[in-house]
Enzyme design. Structure first.
Site, PDB file in Angstrom:
ATOM      1  N   PRO A  97     134.564 -17.660 -13.856  1.00 43.30           N
ATOM      2  CA  PRO A  97     135.328 -18.787 -13.306  1.00 43.30           C
ATOM      3  C   PRO A  97     136.811 -18.646 -13.618  1.00 43.30           C
ATOM      4  O   PRO A  97     137.186 -18.251 -14.718  1.00 43.30           O
ATOM      5  CB  PRO A  97     134.739 -20.011 -13.998  1.00 43.30           C
ATOM      6  CG  PRO A  97     134.012 -19.495 -15.185  1.00 43.30           C
ATOM      7  CD  PRO A  97     133.646 -18.076 -14.917  1.00 43.30           C
ATOM      8  N   GLU A  98     137.633 -18.939 -12.644  1.00 47.73           N
ATOM      9  CA  GLU A  98     139.074 -18.964 -12.873  1.00 47.73           C
ATOM     10  C   GLU A  98     139.529 -20.406 -13.063  1.00 47.73           C
ATOM     11  O   GLU A  98     138.748 -21.350 -12.940  1.00 47.73           O
ATOM     12  CB  GLU A  98     139.794 -18.281 -11.710  1.00 47.73           C
ATOM     13  CG  GLU A  98     139.515 -16.779 -11.671  1.00 47.73           C
ATOM     14  CD  GLU A  98     140.682 -15.961 -11.171  1.00 47.73           C
ATOM     15  OE1 GLU A  98     141.824 -16.449 -11.201  1.00 47.73           O
ATOM     16  OE2 GLU A  98     140.460 -14.812 -10.753  1.00 47.73           O
ATOM     17  N   HIS A 102     117.915 -21.310 -19.550  1.00 52.09           N
ATOM     18  CA  HIS A 102     119.303 -21.086 -19.946  1.00 52.09           C
ATOM     19  C   HIS A 102     120.073 -22.385 -20.166  1.00 52.09           C
ATOM     20  O   HIS A 102     121.289 -22.382 -20.256  1.00 52.09           O
ATOM     21  CB  HIS A 102     120.012 -20.208 -18.912  1.00 52.09           C
ATOM     22  CG  HIS A 102     119.327 -18.895 -18.693  1.00 52.09           C
ATOM     23  ND1 HIS A 102     119.150 -17.981 -19.712  1.00 52.09           N
ATOM     24  CD2 HIS A 102     118.743 -18.346 -17.592  1.00 52.09           C
ATOM     25  CE1 HIS A 102     118.499 -16.918 -19.238  1.00 52.09           C
ATOM     26  NE2 HIS A 102     118.237 -17.123 -17.963  1.00 52.09           N
TER      27      HIS A 102
END
Ligand SMILES: [Zn+2]
Length: 296
Positions: free
Chosen positions: A2-3, A104
């Protein structure tokens, strides 16, 4: 990975659920992610109210009443989702191909809003490069955040500041823009996009946009404006995809649609009047996409 715009989208998605809410319980389902959870992680959060959910570069910061600031990083594959007590899922706060596997789900925040609505905010991270740490004082002096450069959002980053950051640097412009000590949270995708918008080559020496004279001044102003606009456009696109997601329930791989050069090797350049094509080159081991015709 992710940016910054994706992290900001996550923040905006979580903000209405978390800000002002009280944490009733936290489940940490394993001892660590990339790093061990802080000591007494769950105990120190239980019963506390979340004052604010902030962001610095690609870090989320959760300001806890009378307590530490929780610093959270999504790593490579981390995501949040919100489940409400009545079973109606809130929009997923996701990026790319979010794992839907509950094996997860590593951290579950049980929260209750000031109006009494209960929700679960779940952190899922298949690759476990994400982390959660406490900052005891101001988060800006925490080792993870200290030394980060200027934010590429807002109006702070103008041409004069960008020129002062690049002045005298011999490295390629792209490499300097990726240096987190100069500008924080600007990643590989958005650097390519910003350089294309500004018409500047990723290969030129960084210091060239800080030379005396009107030409370099115009270049640094154009680039600062391009950086701010690619980031704010991506945040706006993320926000609209969140809204879309509330109304449908398909998965959305958002942001991709709005790239002008990233991952477009061989395609015609879309800048009006330019007859060039997008090329892919490798700089410091990472892909750069650019048009050599209009980026000089
Ligand atoms: Zn072009």
């Amino acid at each position: 990975m992710p940016e910054l715009p994706e992290v900001e989208t996550v923040r905006r998605g979580l903000q209405p659920v978390l800000e002002g809410a009280t944490i009733t319980r936290v489940e940490a389902r394993r001892p660590d992610l990339r790093f061990p959870f802080p000591e007494k992680f769950s105990q120190r959060l239980a019963g506390k109210t979340i004052i604010a959910l902030g962001r610095r570069a690609k870090y989320l910061t959760m300001d806890i009443e009378g307590g530490p600031v929780l610093i959270c990083h999504l790593g490579m594959s981390g995501s949040f989702r919100v489940e409400t007590a009545d079973g109606s899922d809130m929009p997923d706060i996701f990026h790319h191909d979010r794992s839907k596997s509950s094996t997860h789900d590593h951290v579950v925040f049980h929260v209750v809003s000031p109006a009494g609505a209960s929700s679960r905010v779940i952190f899922n991270d298949p690759r476990r490069f994400g982390f959660m740490l406490f900052a005891e004082g101001l988060p800006d002096v925490h080792p993870m955040l200290a030394g980060l450069g200027v934010e590429p959002t807002g109006n702070t980053l103008d041409g004069a500041l960008l020129a002062s950051l690049m002045k005298g640097r011999r490295s390629p412009l792209k490499a300097a823009l990726l240096d987190q000590r100069l500008i924080a949270g600007l990643g590989n995708i958005y650097v390519s996009e910003a350089l294309w918008r500004a018409g500047l080559s990723p290969l030129r020496e960084a210091g060239t946009i800080a030379r005396p004279g009107k030409k370099a001044q115009a270049q640094s102003e154009r680039l600062a404006e391009a950086i701010r606009s690619v980031i704010s456009d991506a945040i706006a696109a993320g926000g609209s995809s969140l809204r879309d997601y509330m109304q449908t329930d398909g998965s959305l791989g958002y942001f991709q649609h709005s790239f002008a050069v990233y991952d477009r090797e061989g395609e015609p350049c879309s800048k009006p009047g330019c007859s060039g094509h997008i090329e892919r080159i490798v700089q410091s081991g990472r892909s750069t996409f650019y048009c050599r015709t209009c980026q000089r």
